[in-house]
Design a protein around this motif. Structure first.
Motif, PDB file in Angstrom:
ATOM      1  N   ALA A  85       4.591   9.570  -4.694  1.00  0.00           N
ATOM      2  CA  ALA A  85       3.260  10.221  -4.306  1.00  0.00           C
ATOM      3  C   ALA A  85       2.266  10.039  -5.540  1.00  0.00           C
ATOM      4  CB  ALA A  85       3.591  11.846  -4.100  1.00  0.00           C
ATOM      5  N   VAL A  86       2.862   9.699  -6.674  1.00  0.00           N
ATOM      6  CA  VAL A  86       1.770   9.546  -7.920  1.00  0.00           C
ATOM      7  C   VAL A  86       1.876   7.815  -8.003  1.00  0.00           C
ATOM      8  CG1 VAL A  86       2.520  11.409  -8.874  1.00  0.00           C
ATOM      9  CG2 VAL A  86       3.906   9.661  -9.297  1.00  0.00           C
ATOM     10  N   ARG A  87       2.236   7.023  -7.030  1.00  0.00           N
ATOM     11  CA  ARG A  87       2.018   5.495  -7.240  1.00  0.00           C
ATOM     12  C   ARG A  87       1.026   4.966  -6.389  1.00  0.00           C
ATOM     13  NH1 ARG A  87       6.060   2.474  -9.357  1.00  0.00           N
ATOM     14  NH2 ARG A  87       5.834   0.849  -8.071  1.00  0.00           N
ATOM     15  N   ASN A  88       0.053   5.836  -6.226  1.00  0.00           N
ATOM     16  CA  ASN A  88      -1.355   5.060  -5.785  1.00  0.00           C
ATOM     17  C   ASN A  88      -1.072   4.892  -4.035  1.00  0.00           C
ATOM     18  OD1 ASN A  88      -3.998   4.820  -5.459  1.00  0.00           O
ATOM     19  ND2 ASN A  88      -3.899   2.958  -5.767  1.00  0.00           N
ATOM     20  N   PRO A  89      -0.187   5.760  -3.296  1.00  0.00           N
ATOM     21  CA  PRO A  89      -0.081   5.234  -1.853  1.00  0.00           C
ATOM     22  C   PRO A  89      -1.511   5.204  -1.266  1.00  0.00           C
ATOM     23  CG  PRO A  89       0.627   7.409  -2.003  1.00  0.00           C
ATOM     24  CD  PRO A  89       0.462   7.152  -3.599  1.00  0.00           C
TER      25      PRO A  89
ATOM     26  N   CYS B 109       0.910  -1.208  -0.012  1.00  0.00           N
ATOM     27  CA  CYS B 109      -0.006   0.051   0.141  1.00  0.00           C
ATOM     28  C   CYS B 109       0.868   1.340  -0.188  1.00  0.00           C
ATOM     29  CB  CYS B 109      -0.764   0.026   1.286  1.00  0.00           C
ATOM     30  SG  CYS B 109      -2.475  -0.989   0.922  1.00  0.00           S
ATOM     31  N   ARG B 110       2.087   1.310   0.734  1.00  0.00           N
ATOM     32  CA  ARG B 110       2.868   2.323   0.697  1.00  0.00           C
ATOM     33  C   ARG B 110       4.251   2.358  -0.377  1.00  0.00           C
ATOM     34  NH1 ARG B 110       1.433   5.624   4.936  1.00  0.00           N
ATOM     35  NH2 ARG B 110       2.774   6.962   3.961  1.00  0.00           N
ATOM     36  N   ASN B 111       4.262   1.342  -1.020  1.00  0.00           N
ATOM     37  CA  ASN B 111       5.226   1.013  -1.899  1.00  0.00           C
ATOM     38  C   ASN B 111       6.982   1.254  -1.043  1.00  0.00           C
ATOM     39  OD1 ASN B 111       3.854   1.449  -4.549  1.00  0.00           O
ATOM     40  ND2 ASN B 111       3.350   3.142  -3.624  1.00  0.00           N
ATOM     41  N   LEU B 112       6.815   0.504  -0.036  1.00  0.00           N
ATOM     42  CA  LEU B 112       7.851   0.481   0.950  1.00  0.00           C
ATOM     43  C   LEU B 112       9.173  -0.044   0.137  1.00  0.00           C
ATOM     44  CD1 LEU B 112       6.633  -0.255   4.436  1.00  0.00           C
ATOM     45  CD2 LEU B 112       6.957   1.929   3.147  1.00  0.00           C
ATOM     46  N   ALA B 113       9.134  -1.001  -0.507  1.00  0.00           N
ATOM     47  CA  ALA B 113      10.181  -1.886  -0.978  1.00  0.00           C
ATOM     48  C   ALA B 113      10.662  -1.029  -2.318  1.00  0.00           C
ATOM     49  CB  ALA B 113       9.844  -3.295  -1.470  1.00  0.00           C
ATOM     50  N   TRP B 114       9.735  -0.300  -3.238  1.00  0.00           N
ATOM     51  CA  TRP B 114      10.022   0.283  -4.222  1.00  0.00           C
ATOM     52  C   TRP B 114      10.881   1.578  -3.728  1.00  0.00           C
ATOM     53  CZ3 TRP B 114       9.194   5.352  -6.251  1.00  0.00           C
ATOM     54  CH2 TRP B 114       9.420   5.628  -7.593  1.00  0.00           C
ATOM     55  N   GLY B 115      10.216   2.272  -2.738  1.00  0.00           N
ATOM     56  CA  GLY B 115      10.857   3.378  -2.166  1.00  0.00           C
ATOM     57  C   GLY B 115      12.362   3.265  -1.786  1.00  0.00           C
ATOM     58  N   ASP B 116      12.482   1.926  -0.934  1.00  0.00           N
ATOM     59  CA  ASP B 116      13.917   1.628  -0.526  1.00  0.00           C
ATOM     60  C   ASP B 116      14.829   1.417  -1.622  1.00  0.00           C
ATOM     61  OD1 ASP B 116      15.356   0.258   1.713  1.00  0.00           O
ATOM     62  OD2 ASP B 116      15.568  -0.999   0.234  1.00  0.00           O
ATOM     63  N   ARG B 117      14.462   0.893  -2.643  1.00  0.00           N
ATOM     64  CA  ARG B 117      15.352   0.481  -3.609  1.00  0.00           C
ATOM     65  C   ARG B 117      15.655   1.899  -4.372  1.00  0.00           C
ATOM     66  NH1 ARG B 117      11.582  -3.778  -4.915  1.00  0.00           N
ATOM     67  NH2 ARG B 117      10.635  -2.477  -6.537  1.00  0.00           N
ATOM     68  N   GLY B 118      14.757   2.780  -4.468  1.00  0.00           N
ATOM     69  CA  GLY B 118      15.075   4.035  -5.282  1.00  0.00           C
ATOM     70  C   GLY B 118      16.181   4.978  -4.289  1.00  0.00           C
ATOM     71  N   VAL B 119      16.222   4.940  -3.094  1.00  0.00           N
ATOM     72  CA  VAL B 119      16.797   5.679  -2.241  1.00  0.00           C
ATOM     73  C   VAL B 119      18.366   5.019  -2.287  1.00  0.00           C
ATOM     74  CG1 VAL B 119      17.481   6.191   0.287  1.00  0.00           C
ATOM     75  CG2 VAL B 119      15.132   6.518  -0.777  1.00  0.00           C
ATOM     76  N   ARG B 120      18.416   3.602  -2.178  1.00  0.00           N
ATOM     77  CA  ARG B 120      19.682   2.828  -2.080  1.00  0.00           C
ATOM     78  C   ARG B 120      20.553   2.991  -3.542  1.00  0.00           C
ATOM     79  NH1 ARG B 120      20.127  -0.805   1.852  1.00  0.00           N
ATOM     80  NH2 ARG B 120      18.423  -1.423   3.183  1.00  0.00           N
ATOM     81  N   ALA B 121      19.579   3.075  -4.749  1.00  0.00           N
ATOM     82  CA  ALA B 121      20.493   3.453  -5.697  1.00  0.00           C
ATOM     83  C   ALA B 121      20.801   4.960  -6.088  1.00  0.00           C
ATOM     84  CB  ALA B 121      19.397   3.090  -7.076  1.00  0.00           C
TER      85      ALA B 121
END
Length: 329
Positions: A142-146, A121-133
């Motif tokens: 904000a536009v990934r339907n949280p 629901c909060r795209n936690l894994a996706w956000g984590d990957r983005g920050v790590r990269a």
């Protein structure tokens, strides 16, 4: 003097763990193990076994040939909930009671489902990957339907101990929770719906039922297409109930906005499998119930049931309809 009961314990449960379980039985029981981890060793060990602690992994299968070789077999204990590694028809025909460890990991799996729901629901894994990269995907998130979990309609397919505990946890958050199972549960803290209606009204669809001939492929392309927009799938049941290809097709078509999978058609999930490259899928190595507390519950359940069999008391959690008193052959 009565000969000791011979308890054959199959991998992957560790030998020292098993020996520790039954040390209090003293001379009443003798614990044995296959000499090797292959089919021939299994067939060689079975003829002298009174009780088998079965293999819940992909190793030793108690199929019809194995059951026929186990001439003295009086009881099978599965150290897990699922019994799809056993030929239940052959064991029932041989009048061998089969028990599982129902409920041992219900809380652990239910908490995993809840955690997976938050992650999706909060795209936690996706956000984590983005920050790590090296990125800072604040605007993209904000536009990934949280969404907040409490606003979601949750549908649970299967209402055993795991399904019931999952329903309780989601209801505690304020979610509207519905369920489907073959036998309606009047005591359920959730609303019963017919299966297709349940799927069509579930923002989060949770699979928590056993794999059988009847449930294999149950949640296929046609049923996944019934899901409402932006729906999420969480599977802690067995691979094959919602086949991997069907899940991939629903993700590609947009019927599914995301999925959290603990189980697959083939395990381990093959290298290069297309699910591995899906950004909106949370993957887990069939470990939803692997908590310290669950393992303690499992050891206690297996120990207590096998001890009851040796001591002439009824065993619990019979899954194949054979009487619960274990009669030595």
């Amino acid at each position: 003097m009565t000969a000791p009961w011979r308890i054959l314990s199959l991998p992957p449960v560790g030998r020292e763990v098993v020996r520790g379980m039954f040390e209090p039985l003293g001379d009443a029981a003798e614990v044995t193990f296959p000499e090797r981890r292959d089919r021939a060793a299994l067939l060689a060990a079975l003829p002298s076994a009174d009780i088998v602690i079965a293999d819940f992994s992909r190793g030793f299968v108690l199929d019809a040939e194995a059951v026929a070789a186990a001439r003295r077999l009086a009881f099978v204990q599965m150290p897990a909930v699922g019994v799809d590694r056993l030929d239940l028809a052959a064991l029932t025909a041989a009048d061998v009671p089969v028990a599982n460890a129902a409920g041992f990991n219900a809380r652990g799996v239910a908490e995993w489902v809840l955690g997976a729901a938050f992650a999706l629901c909060r795209n936690l894994a996706w956000g984590d990957r983005g920050v790590r990269a090296g990125g800072w995907p604040q605007a993209e998130l904000a536009v990934r339907n949280p969404r907040e979990v409490h606003t979601q309609r949750v549908g649970i397919v299967g209402f055993g101990s795991i399904g019931a505990e999952t329903a309780r946890l989601f209801a505690a958050l304020g979610c509207a929770v519905s369920y489907w199972t073959r036998r309606r549960r009047p005591e359920a803290a959730a609303t019963y719906r017919e299966l297709d209606d349940l799927i069509a009204t579930s923002d989060i669809l949770v699979l928590a039922l056993p794999l059988t001939d009847e449930t294999r492929g149950m949640i296929g392309p046609e049923r996944l297409a019934l899901l409402p927009p932006n729906a999420l799938l969480i599977n802690v049941a067995r691979g094959g109930i919602a086949p991997d290809d069907a899940v991939l097709g629903a993700l590609d078509s947009g019927s599914l906005a995301g999925a959290a999978l603990d189980v697959y058609d083939r395990e381990p999930l093959p290298p290069g499998h297309p699910l591995r490259s899906q950004e909106n899928v949370l993957l887990s190595p069939h470990a939803a119930g692997s908590t310290v507390q669950s393992q303690q519950n499992l050891i206690a359940a297996v120990r207590d049931n096998v001890t009851a069999a040796v001591q002439g008391r009824d065993v619990r959690n019979i899954v194949n309809g054979v009487k619960p008193q274990v009669i030595r052959r």
